[in-house]
Design an enzyme around this catalytic site. Structure first.
Site, PDB file in Angstrom:
ATOM      1  N   LYS A  97       0.883  -1.175   0.000  1.00 36.53           N
ATOM      2  CA  LYS A  97       0.000   0.000   0.000  1.00 36.53           C
ATOM      3  C   LYS A  97       0.914   1.216   0.000  1.00 36.53           C
ATOM      4  CE  LYS A  97      -2.964   2.801   2.757  1.00 36.53           C
ATOM      5  NZ  LYS A  97      -3.466   3.061   4.113  1.00 36.53           N
ATOM      6  N   GLY A 158      -7.932   9.445   9.241  1.00 34.85           N
ATOM      7  CA  GLY A 158      -8.267   9.618  10.648  1.00 34.85           C
ATOM      8  C   GLY A 158      -9.333  10.654  10.922  1.00 34.85           C
ATOM      9  N   ALA A 185      -9.198   5.625   3.752  1.00 34.36           N
ATOM     10  CA  ALA A 185      -9.063   6.824   4.596  1.00 34.36           C
ATOM     11  C   ALA A 185     -10.342   7.635   4.685  1.00 34.36           C
ATOM     12  CB  ALA A 185      -7.948   7.735   4.103  1.00 34.36           C
ATOM     13  N   ASN A 207      -9.494   1.860   9.575  1.00 37.26           N
ATOM     14  CA  ASN A 207      -8.646   1.629  10.735  1.00 37.26           C
ATOM     15  C   ASN A 207      -9.140   2.417  11.941  1.00 37.26           C
ATOM     16  OD1 ASN A 207      -6.640   1.207  12.638  1.00 37.26           O
ATOM     17  ND2 ASN A 207      -4.970   1.489  11.247  1.00 37.26           N
ATOM     18  N   THR A 208      -8.984   3.753  11.890  1.00 35.04           N
ATOM     19  CA  THR A 208      -9.306   4.563  13.057  1.00 35.04           C
ATOM     20  C   THR A 208     -10.751   4.359  13.518  1.00 35.04           C
ATOM     21  OG1 THR A 208      -7.768   6.191  12.164  1.00 35.04           O
ATOM     22  CG2 THR A 208      -9.153   6.907  13.987  1.00 35.04           C
TER      23      THR A 208
END
Lengths: 258, 65
Positions: A97, A158, A185, A207-208
């Site tokens: 990535k 994030g 993202a 993720n976050t």
């Protein structure tokens, strides 16, 4: 249509990041609940005494999910290319990535460096997953240098703001119907992920949104359900939007009571 | 000889990168290495001669998004 990522069909359109969890146990629980098709990993300096990376790697291997190493934090082509080479050796995969960060407030990609790094890495045999914007021309360039997957951002990393430029993402989808596309993202809640899948995106990388939830494992399960719902909805061919109302209850046969 | 490993200065007797990894206690660990900003693959570590002041990076798997 289920697309393959460099020849690999993922078991789920959910790609899960492994950073920022409160503990390794919570990460493991979240990953099990998410049942992701891919987990993303990174490289950091290792201390000979602590060997933190070794324990982490053992845990990731036990998940039995393909890993996608990133070049997070790299700001130059050279840094990103060198990191990719190190990752290929450590993780035993030619997937990468590719992140070449151009700006610190938004962590948006340096798309010029990204295209160059993607060219170099593709020539070196890597299968590049470029973290990019929704810009069509940049996407063309990335494909031209050998990328077979594109990972446009939904919003800054994030931020949890979801799909900031739905029009741009939709245009990208329409322009490249055969290219596997991943929203990477900015996704904050499962409805954002479902929206991306409904629009025809092939996967999302989260993720976050999971790691920073109050209950990461529960949120991971919510995302698992959301991507399933989004993918099913896409397959079911959603209705077209209209500006004006159309009655859903038949008018014919209605009693004349006025 | 002084070598900078992950920004920390070490006084070492190792002459090669492979020997340095053993001397510092990384033996058997899943790591990747770079010297002075360039990747050094595993098969090249034994032939990679250290010089005084060389900057070595030693990295391992870590959480990532």
């Amino acid at each position: 249509m289920t697309k393959s990522f460099y020849g690999t069909v993922l078991s789920s359109p959910l790609m899960l990041g492994t950073a920022q969890y409160p503990s390794p146990d919570i990460l493991r629980d979240a990953a099990k609940a998410a049942q992701p098709g891919v987990v993303t990993v990174s490289l950091r300096r290792e201390s000979a005494g602590e060997r933190a990376g070794q324990a982490f790697w053992t845990m990731i291997q036990e998940l039995g999910v393909p890993v996608l190493p990133n070049t997070a934090g790299c700001h130059t082509v050279k840094e990103a290319v060198t990191t990719a080479h190190m990752a290929r050796e450590v993780f035993g995969t030619d997937w990468v990535k590719l992140e070449v960060i151009g700006e610190l407030d938004t962590l948006q990609p340096d798309v010029f460096g990204l295209v160059e790094a993607a060219r170099v890495l593709t020539e070196d045999g890597f299968k590049v997953f470029p973290y990019t914007t929704e810009d069509l021309v940049v996407a063309e360039r990335l494909l031209a240098v050998g990328c077979e997957v594109l990972m446009p951002w939904g919003a800054p990393i994030g931020s949890g703001k979801g799909l900031n430029n739905v029009f741009g993402l939709r245009a990208l989808r329409a322009h490249f119907p055969d290219v596997p596309l991943v929203v990477d993202a900015g996704i904050g809640v499962p409805s954002h992920a479902a929206q991306a899948l409904e629009m025809g995106y092939d996967a999302v990388l989260i993720n976050t949104a999971v790691a920073k939830a109050g209950d990461p494992a529960l949120m991971a399960e919510a995302f698992r359900c959301a991507v399933q719902a989004g993918a099913l909805a896409r397959k079911a061919d959603p209705m077209e939007e209209r500006d004006m109302a159309v009655p859903s209850t038949p008018v014919a046969g209605k009693a004349m009571l006025a | 000889m002084q070598i900078v490993v992950n920004d920390d200065v070490h006084e070492v007797s190792a002459k090669t990168l492979a020997a340095l990894i053993d001397e510092l206690g990384y033996g058997g660990a899943r790591i990747a290495t770079a010297m002075d900003g360039s990747f050094v693959p595993v098969p090249q570590r034994a032939q990679t001669v250290l010089r005084d002041g060389a900057r070595i990076e030693i990295v391992a798997p870590m959480q990532g998004g």
